[in-house]
Design a protein around this motif. Structure first.
Motif, PDB file in Angstrom:
ATOM      1  N   ALA A   1       0.824  -1.200   0.000  1.00 46.81           N
ATOM      2  CA  ALA A   1       0.000   0.000   0.000  1.00 46.81           C
ATOM      3  C   ALA A   1       0.859   1.251   0.000  1.00 46.81           C
ATOM      4  CB  ALA A   1      -0.926  -0.002   1.219  1.00 46.81           C
ATOM      5  N   ASN A   2       2.034   1.138   0.600  1.00 50.27           N
ATOM      6  CA  ASN A   2       2.989   2.244   0.609  1.00 50.27           C
ATOM      7  C   ASN A   2       4.393   1.670   0.445  1.00 50.27           C
ATOM      8  OD1 ASN A   2       4.980   4.188   1.981  1.00 50.27           O
ATOM      9  ND2 ASN A   2       3.136   5.443   1.780  1.00 50.27           N
TER      10      ASN A   2
ATOM     11  N   ASN B   1      -0.451  -4.172   1.367  1.00 48.18           N
ATOM     12  CA  ASN B   1      -1.890  -4.073   1.143  1.00 48.18           C
ATOM     13  C   ASN B   1      -2.610  -5.122   1.968  1.00 48.18           C
ATOM     14  OD1 ASN B   1      -2.352  -1.973  -0.796  1.00 48.18           O
ATOM     15  ND2 ASN B   1      -1.397  -3.254  -2.358  1.00 48.18           N
ATOM     16  N   THR B   2      -3.837  -4.813   2.370  1.00 47.49           N
ATOM     17  CA  THR B   2      -4.710  -5.782   3.039  1.00 47.49           C
ATOM     18  C   THR B   2      -6.080  -5.716   2.364  1.00 47.49           C
ATOM     19  OG1 THR B   2      -5.756  -4.333   4.692  1.00 47.49           O
ATOM     20  CG2 THR B   2      -3.542  -5.183   5.204  1.00 47.49           C
TER      21      THR B   2
ATOM     22  N   THR C   1      -7.599  -2.311   2.854  1.00 50.25           N
ATOM     23  CA  THR C   1      -6.963  -1.115   2.305  1.00 50.25           C
ATOM     24  C   THR C   1      -7.962  -0.363   1.434  1.00 50.25           C
ATOM     25  OG1 THR C   1      -4.778  -2.143   2.333  1.00 50.25           O
ATOM     26  CG2 THR C   1      -5.079  -0.266   0.860  1.00 50.25           C
ATOM     27  N   ARG C   2      -7.933   0.945   1.540  1.00 49.02           N
ATOM     28  CA  ARG C   2      -8.823   1.796   0.742  1.00 49.02           C
ATOM     29  C   ARG C   2      -8.082   2.243  -0.523  1.00 49.02           C
ATOM     30  NH1 ARG C   2     -10.783   5.543   5.863  1.00 49.02           N
ATOM     31  NH2 ARG C   2     -12.354   4.104   6.699  1.00 49.02           N
TER      32      ARG C   2
ATOM     33  N   ASP D   1     -15.974   2.351   4.844  1.00 49.96           N
ATOM     34  CA  ASP D   1     -14.667   2.514   4.203  1.00 49.96           C
ATOM     35  C   ASP D   1     -14.766   3.144   2.816  1.00 49.96           C
ATOM     36  OD1 ASP D   1     -13.064   1.492   6.249  1.00 49.96           O
ATOM     37  OD2 ASP D   1     -13.513  -0.565   5.658  1.00 49.96           O
TER      38      ASP D   1
ATOM     39  N   ARG E   1      -5.733   4.112   6.208  1.00 51.41           N
ATOM     40  CA  ARG E   1      -5.601   2.887   5.404  1.00 51.41           C
ATOM     41  C   ARG E   1      -5.746   3.141   3.896  1.00 51.41           C
ATOM     42  NH1 ARG E   1      -9.781   0.189   6.288  1.00 51.41           N
ATOM     43  NH2 ARG E   1     -10.779   1.315   8.004  1.00 51.41           N
ATOM     44  N   ARG E   2      -5.507   4.365   3.452  1.00 51.67           N
ATOM     45  CA  ARG E   2      -5.574   4.645   2.023  1.00 51.67           C
ATOM     46  C   ARG E   2      -4.238   4.284   1.372  1.00 51.67           C
ATOM     47  NH1 ARG E   2      -6.132  10.753   0.146  1.00 51.67           N
ATOM     48  NH2 ARG E   2      -4.195  10.760   1.366  1.00 51.67           N
ATOM     49  N   ALA E   3      -4.299   3.571   0.286  1.00 49.63           N
ATOM     50  CA  ALA E   3      -3.084   3.207  -0.441  1.00 49.63           C
ATOM     51  C   ALA E   3      -2.551   4.402  -1.213  1.00 49.63           C
ATOM     52  CB  ALA E   3      -3.382   2.065  -1.408  1.00 49.63           C
TER      53      ALA E   3
ATOM     54  N   THR F   1     -13.215  -0.052  -0.590  1.00 52.15           N
ATOM     55  CA  THR F   1     -12.531  -1.317  -0.347  1.00 52.15           C
ATOM     56  C   THR F   1     -13.286  -2.433  -1.055  1.00 52.15           C
ATOM     57  OG1 THR F   1     -13.833  -1.824   1.633  1.00 52.15           O
ATOM     58  CG2 THR F   1     -11.807  -0.549   1.961  1.00 52.15           C
TER      59      THR F   1
ATOM     60  N   ASN G   1      -3.441  -0.454  -6.572  1.00 50.16           N
ATOM     61  CA  ASN G   1      -2.730   0.821  -6.460  1.00 50.16           C
ATOM     62  C   ASN G   1      -1.518   0.828  -7.381  1.00 50.16           C
ATOM     63  OD1 ASN G   1      -1.436  -1.090  -4.743  1.00 50.16           O
ATOM     64  ND2 ASN G   1      -0.450   0.546  -3.575  1.00 50.16           N
TER      65      ASN G   1
END
Length: 452
Positions: A71-72, A79-80, A83-84, A218, A230-232, A262, A338
Motif C-alpha cells: 500500500a505504501n 496491502n490488506t 486497504t482503501r 470505508d 488505510r488509504r493506499a 474497499t 494501487n
C-alpha cells in the motif's frame, strides 16, 4: 495490460434478475476454484503486474479475499483486504444509482433536458437529456481531453463550474442521441443534477443515502485536505522499476471518479442492487440494459463466459479498479489496485471464469531451458517496435518497447500466453532457427522479425 500495438494501459478515470441459476451460498461451481484462483493471483503478483486486493463472492458470501503488494512502498506497508483504494470511474455506478434514486422520488426525469437542472449550460447543448448523459450518448465533449488538462488542471483544486468551463465553448462531438462516446463531462453534469434536485452536495447525498445506510464505512468522497486512514498510495510500474503515480487533485474527478472504497464495501454495494433499497426494479432494469456500445445507464453491460455481466472499471493515475457482477449467478468479483498497470479488469474477469469453471488459461506445458533459449533475443516489427525476449529460470520474460516485463507461459512447443493480457505469442522457425515472433491480440497478428 494491453498490447497497444502492443502491451500497455493508461487512463484517466477512464436490476431485476432471477437468482434461479445461482450456486449455493458461498460456493463456486468450480470445485478447484481455490487452487486455481490462488495460483492466478500469485502469478500476477509475482510478475508485479498486480498490487492490490481482490474479492470473489457468491450470493454475498466471500469465497476468496486476497491482498498482495504494498500500500505504501516508501514505508513497505503491505496491502490488506481493508486497504482503501481510489476507484476512478467505478464512481460512475454511484452517480448513476443516485440519479435513478432521484427518478424514483420524482425529483429527476430521465428525458428532461439537462439544462432544466443546470441553466448555465450552453444553448447548443439544449438537446442533451439526463438519459443521454447516463448512457454516454449526449455528444458532450470530455473535459479530460481539454488542452492542458493533464498537465495543469489536474494539479489545481477544481469546482464543477471550473471543470465545465474547460469545454463550455467546445462544439458537441455529435448530435445528442446520435452516437456513443465516453464522456466524463456527462458525469460531471450528473453530479450537478444530483445537487440541484436533492438540495445537497454530491458527497453529502452519497454519504447520507448510500454509505451510511449500507454500512459502507470505508467508502467516501476524497478531498484534497482529507486524512484517510488505510488509504493506499498510487504507483506506476515501469521497465526500470516502481515510480509514484502522477499527481491529481480529487476535485478534478468529481462525480466522474473521486470516490475511494474497499473490496468489502463494494460487495455491500453489490448486494444492495438486488432489491429495492436504493433503486426500484424498473430503475435497475434501465440501468442494466445496454443502450449503445455495451453500455447502459452508468453500467457496462455485456456477455462474458456465456453469462450476463454488468459492472464498471475505473482508472485514475496510480490506481485501477474493476467491479464485476454476474447477476444470474449471484457472482461478484472486485479487483482494486494501487498500480496504474494493475491489470485489474483482466484479473477480475479471469477469477470470474475460474469460479464458473471456465477453462480460462490454456493448459501449460514444461519446456527445457535449452528450448526456451532458442526463442530469446530481439524482434522488431515494421513500425520499429522492439520486443526483447529473455529467459529467467524456467520461463520466458518479454519486454515490449519500453513497457514493463511480462511473463510468458508455454502452451505448446513454440506457443505461449500471458496472464496479464489476452495475448498469444508464437515463434516461427526456418532451417531450425527461430526467425520471427507473432503476437496475436484481438484477432490480429503482429509480426516481429528477429534482429540478427
Amino acid at each position: 495490460m494491453r498490447l497497444q500495438c502492443l502491451v500497455s494501459i493508461s487512463a484517466l478515470f477512464v436490476g431485476g434478475v432471477s437468482a434461479a441459476n445461482a450456486e449455493p451460498s458461498g460456493q463456486c461451481p468450480a470445485r478447484d476454484f481455490q487452487t486455481a484462483a490462488g495460483r492466478a493471483v500469485d502469478d500476477v503478483a509475482a510478475s508485479q503486474a498486480f498490487s492490490g486486493a481482490v474479492l470473489v463472492a457468491i450470493d454475498g458470501t466471500p469465497v476468496l479475499q486476497r491482498a498482495v503488494g504494498q500500500a505504501n512502498r516508501e514505508w513497505h506497508v503491505p496491502n490488506t483486504v481493508n486497504t482503501r483504494f481510489r476507484i476512478g470511474s467505478t464512481t460512475k455506478t454511484f452517480t448513476a444509482v443516485a440519479i435513478l434514486h432521484l427518478v424514483d422520488e420524482g425529483k429527476v426525469a430521465l428525458d428532461e433536458p439537462a439544462a432544466k437542472y443546470i441553466p448555465s449550460l450552453p444553448q447548443t447543448w439544449a438537446g442533451v437529456t439526463v438519459r443521454m448523459l447516463l448512457s454516454h450518448t449526449s455528444g458532450v465533449p470530455d473535459y479530460v481531453s481539454a488542452p492542458n488538462f493533464r498537465e495543469r488542471e489536474t494539479h489545481l483544486i477544481q469546482t464543477s463550474e471550473s471543470l465545465l468551463a474547460l469545454v463550455r465553448e467546445t462544439p458537441l462531438d455529435f448530435e445528442p442521441g446520435a452516437d456513443w462516446r465516453y464522456s466524463n463531462t456527462g458525469y460531471l453534469l450528473l453530479g450537478m443534477v444530483i445537487e440541484k434536485a436533492s438540495g445537497r452536495r454530491y458527497p453529502d447525498f452519497l454519504r447520507e443515502e448510500f454509505f451510511q445506510p449500507l454500512g459502507m464505512a470505508d467508502t467516501g468522497y476524497e478531498t484534497e485536505d482529507a486524512v484517510i486512514e488505510r488509504r493506499a498510495s498510487g504507483y506506476m510500474r515501469t521497465r526500470d522499476g516502481w515510480a509514484a503515480g502522477p499527481f491529481i487533485t480529487p476535485s478534478s474527478a468529481y462525480a466522474a471518479g473521486a470516490l475511494y472504497s474497499t473490496v468489502g464495501d463494494l460487495l455491500k454495494w453489490d448486494q444492495a442492487l438486488y432489491d429495492d433499497r436504493l433503486v426500484s426494479r424498473a430503475g435497475r432494469d434501465l440501468m442494466f440494459t445496454a443502450v449503445r456500445n455495451e453500455y447502459g445507464l452508468g453500467w457496462q453491460v455485456r456477455e462474458t463466459w456465456g453469462e450476463t455481466h454488468v459492472g464498471h472499471g475505473g482508472a485514475i493515475p496510480g490506481f485501477q479498479a474493476s467491479f464485476e457482477r454476474y447477476p444470474e449467478r449471484r457472482l461478484t468479483v472486485v479487483a482494486l489496485s494501487n498500480s496504474e498497470l494493475g491489470v485489474s479488469e483482466k484479473l477480475a474477469t479471469d477469477l470470474a471464469g475460474l469460479c464458473l469453471g471456465v477453462p480460462v488459461y490454456p493448459a501449460e506445458v514444461a519446456l527445457e531451458p535449452g528450448t526456451l533459449d532458442g526463442f530469446t533475443g530481439d524482434y522488431r516489427n515494421a513500425e520499429g517496435v522492439l520486443v526483447t525476449v529473455v529467459r529467467q529460470g524456467q520461463r520466458l520474460t518479454v519486454y515490449v518497447g519500453d513497457q514493463p516485463a511480462a511473463i510468458l507461459y508455454a502452451a505448446g512447443p513454440a506457443t505461449f500466453f500471458m496472464k496479464e493480457a489476452d495475448a498469444q505469442f508464437s515463434f516461427r522457425s526456418e532451417a531450425g532457427q527461430t526467425n520471427a515472433l507473432v503476437v496475436n491480440q484481438w484477432g490480429r497478428d503482429h509480426v516481429f522479425d528477429r534482429v540478427l
